[in-house]
Design a protein around this motif. Structure first.
Motif, PDB file in Angstrom:
ATOM      1  N   ARG A  26       0.821  -1.212   0.000  1.00  0.00           N
ATOM      2  CA  ARG A  26       0.000   0.000   0.000  1.00  0.00           C
ATOM      3  C   ARG A  26       0.856   1.265   0.000  1.00  0.00           C
ATOM      4  NH1 ARG A  26      -1.689   3.674   3.477  1.00  0.00           N
ATOM      5  NH2 ARG A  26      -0.629   2.645   5.214  1.00  0.00           N
ATOM      6  N   GLN A  27       1.877   1.301   0.848  1.00  0.00           N
ATOM      7  CA  GLN A  27       2.709   2.499   0.924  1.00  0.00           C
ATOM      8  C   GLN A  27       3.495   2.736  -0.362  1.00  0.00           C
ATOM      9  OE1 GLN A  27       4.689   1.289   4.549  1.00  0.00           O
ATOM     10  NE2 GLN A  27       3.690   2.890   5.735  1.00  0.00           N
ATOM     11  N   PHE A  28       3.955   1.650  -0.995  1.00  0.00           N
ATOM     12  CA  PHE A  28       4.651   1.790  -2.273  1.00  0.00           C
ATOM     13  C   PHE A  28       3.723   2.384  -3.324  1.00  0.00           C
ATOM     14  CE2 PHE A  28       5.782   0.014  -6.475  1.00  0.00           C
ATOM     15  CZ  PHE A  28       7.063   0.517  -6.610  1.00  0.00           C
ATOM     16  N   ASN A  29       2.466   1.960  -3.310  1.00  0.00           N
ATOM     17  CA  ASN A  29       1.513   2.495  -4.277  1.00  0.00           C
ATOM     18  C   ASN A  29       1.197   3.962  -4.033  1.00  0.00           C
ATOM     19  OD1 ASN A  29       0.308   0.513  -6.371  1.00  0.00           O
ATOM     20  ND2 ASN A  29       0.536  -0.746  -4.527  1.00  0.00           N
ATOM     21  N   VAL A  30       1.226   4.373  -2.774  1.00  0.00           N
ATOM     22  CA  VAL A  30       1.044   5.803  -2.473  1.00  0.00           C
ATOM     23  C   VAL A  30       2.188   6.609  -3.089  1.00  0.00           C
ATOM     24  CG1 VAL A  30       1.056   7.520  -0.629  1.00  0.00           C
ATOM     25  CG2 VAL A  30      -0.315   5.435  -0.383  1.00  0.00           C
ATOM     26  N   MET A  35       4.042  10.051  -7.940  1.00  0.00           N
ATOM     27  CA  MET A  35       4.907  10.297  -9.085  1.00  0.00           C
ATOM     28  C   MET A  35       4.117  10.407 -10.387  1.00  0.00           C
ATOM     29  SD  MET A  35       8.086   7.758  -8.094  1.00  0.00           S
ATOM     30  CE  MET A  35       9.110   8.278  -9.476  1.00  0.00           C
ATOM     31  N   ALA A  36       2.978   9.743 -10.451  1.00  0.00           N
ATOM     32  CA  ALA A  36       2.141   9.788 -11.671  1.00  0.00           C
ATOM     33  C   ALA A  36       0.671   9.771 -11.262  1.00  0.00           C
ATOM     34  CB  ALA A  36       2.479   8.609 -12.585  1.00  0.00           C
ATOM     35  N   PRO A  37       0.172  10.860 -10.660  1.00  0.00           N
ATOM     36  CA  PRO A  37      -1.195  10.871 -10.117  1.00  0.00           C
ATOM     37  C   PRO A  37      -2.283  10.735 -11.172  1.00  0.00           C
ATOM     38  CG  PRO A  37      -0.221  13.073 -10.053  1.00  0.00           C
ATOM     39  CD  PRO A  37       0.875  12.128 -10.428  1.00  0.00           C
ATOM     40  N   TRP A  38      -1.950  10.983 -12.424  1.00  0.00           N
ATOM     41  CA  TRP A  38      -2.957  10.898 -13.488  1.00  0.00           C
ATOM     42  C   TRP A  38      -3.196   9.469 -13.980  1.00  0.00           C
ATOM     43  CZ3 TRP A  38       1.840  13.048 -13.687  1.00  0.00           C
ATOM     44  CH2 TRP A  38       2.800  12.382 -14.446  1.00  0.00           C
ATOM     45  N   VAL A  43      -3.249   0.657 -14.407  1.00  0.00           N
ATOM     46  CA  VAL A  43      -2.420   1.021 -15.562  1.00  0.00           C
ATOM     47  C   VAL A  43      -0.966   1.178 -15.130  1.00  0.00           C
ATOM     48  CG1 VAL A  43      -1.996   2.784 -17.321  1.00  0.00           C
ATOM     49  CG2 VAL A  43      -4.356   2.138 -16.727  1.00  0.00           C
ATOM     50  N   ARG A  44      -0.772   1.851 -13.993  1.00  0.00           N
ATOM     51  CA  ARG A  44       0.583   2.084 -13.493  1.00  0.00           C
ATOM     52  C   ARG A  44       1.304   0.770 -13.227  1.00  0.00           C
ATOM     53  NH1 ARG A  44      -0.962   5.386  -9.818  1.00  0.00           N
ATOM     54  NH2 ARG A  44      -1.002   3.899  -8.100  1.00  0.00           N
TER      55      ARG A  44
END
Length: 393
Positions: A26-30, A35-38, A43-44
């Motif tokens: 979870r923290q890694f995904n935050v 870095m790429a909020p869009w 997809v990321r």
């Protein structure tokens, strides 16, 4: 080897599972979202999985993910990064090396070295020792283990420290002699806040513990590691004001200790701050001179060993205008004015004042911090000049 399971980097067969666990953290995904909020998470992560395809080893991971990132940092946050490896280059395919260096940046010292070794067509990069005090989240520990890092345990009792040092030394010998990996390790625990770089005897004693022959002398044990004194020169240290700030905090409160957030701030500032010109220089491998010390009693052996290590590291500095300016300012002279002009001096004074403006603590003693920052830039020059003078004798 099971003995090293708690500290070693991931093995190739562990890489895929570690990567999946990273994507599910979870923290890694935050962090990735920041870095790429869009980009949606699916997809990321799908893009990361695609990029990971074909990555089978930590070296593959470094080349696929870390090399482009580090090269981007070099382009954006330095005025160039070079290496002088003439003293080891001819042996790069036959030998693995243990680089023992001064320490400028928590993350980038070894990362820049990795890129230079890849560019120099070395067979592999370096495994690095990283303190467990920096592995504050599980995803960070996973990521650094994928990136060829082994763990150095901190905050231990004396008995625990001895055992930990023995295991780490055995692992380093195993990595160099059997895994055929290079190693990078700092010459001391933590960075020298004042840039007065000195090799700790404890580091060299630790490296000598783990040789294959338990009856071997310290010199013979160290010879297995092909130790190379390595000098790292940064024109500008982006963490200089943070170090000076910490010095004031410790002056005003001797029991002051940095927080985890302080460590993260130092890491972020070191990575993304401007460093000017960065230079790496390999000194003479100690195997070329260690036999001269072999007959000394053990206590004298290690004292002379670190003196010679320091001599090699200090000779490797690349003094720049900022260093000579700082040395003259510290000593109240213009002895080294031939190395800079009025423009250099004005620019450096402006730089120091700009860094001091970033200090955030209450009641900042800017005169004290300015003096400490000048010492940071003067000390490498002092040590270089002393080493040159010593070499003439």
């Amino acid at each position: 080897m099971e003995l090293f399971d708690e500290i070693r980097p991931y093995e190739p067969q562990e890489m895929k599972q570690a990567f999946e666990e990273l994507l599910n953290d979870r923290q890694f995904n935050v962090v990735m979202k920041g870095m790429a909020p869009w980009l949606p998470k699916s997809v990321r992560n799908g893009m990361l999985r695609l990029a990971f395809k074909g990555v089978k080893t930590p070296l593959d991971f470094q080349k696929r993910f870390m090399k482009p990132l580090v090269n981007r940092i070099i382009r954006k946050h330095t005025d160039g990064c070079t290496i002088d490896d003439t003293k080891i280059f001819e042996n790069r395919n036959e030998q693995r090396f243990t680089f023992v260096s001064n320490h400028r940046d928590i993350v980038l010292d070894s990362a820049f070295l990795d890129v230079k070794l890849i560019e120099g067509k070395y067979p592999t990069t370096v495994e690095i020792g990283i303190g467990d005090n920096l592995l504050i989240y599980p995803w960070i520990k996973k990521l650094v283990r994928m990136n060829k890092a082994f763990t150095v345990r901190r905050g231990l009792t004396p008995k625990e420290m001895l055992r930990s040092s023995q295991v780490m030394s055995q692992y380093i010998h195993y990595a160099v002699c059997q895994k055929k990996e290079n190693i990078w390790i700092a010459q001391r625990e933590g960075r020298a806040k004042d840039s007065n770089d000195r090799t700790q005897e404890a580091v060299m004693k630790m490296l000598a513990m783990g040789g294959g022959d338990k009856a071997a002398s310290p010199a013979d044990s160290l010879r297995e590691l092909n130790i190379v004194p390595l000098t790292i020169t940064y024109e500008y240290d982006p963490c200089d004001y943070l170090k000076a700030q910490e010095m004031q905090q410790k002056r005003d409160n001797p029991s002051f200790k940095k927080s985890r957030q302080d460590d993260l701030d130092n890491m972020k500032t070191g990575i993304f701050g401007d460093k000017g010109q960065v230079t790496y220089r390999c000194g003479t491998p100690i195997n070329e001179w260690i036999d001269e010390l072999k007959e000394l009693p053990k206590k004298e052996f290690f004292a002379e060993l670190v003196r010679r290590m320091d001599q090699e590291i200090h000779l490797g500095y690349e003094p720049m205008a900022v260093n000579y300016i700082a040395l003259d300012e510290c000593e109240g002279t213009e002895r080294f004015a031939c190395h800079y002009d009025a423009g250099h001096k004005a620019a450096f004074d402006k730089y120091i004042e700009g860094q001091l403006e970033k200090v955030t603590i209450a009641n900042p003693d800017k005169d004290f911090m300015r003096a400490r920052m000048l010492e940071m830039y003067a000390n490498p020059c002092r040590n270089y000049l002393a080493a040159c003078e010593s070499g003439k004798q």
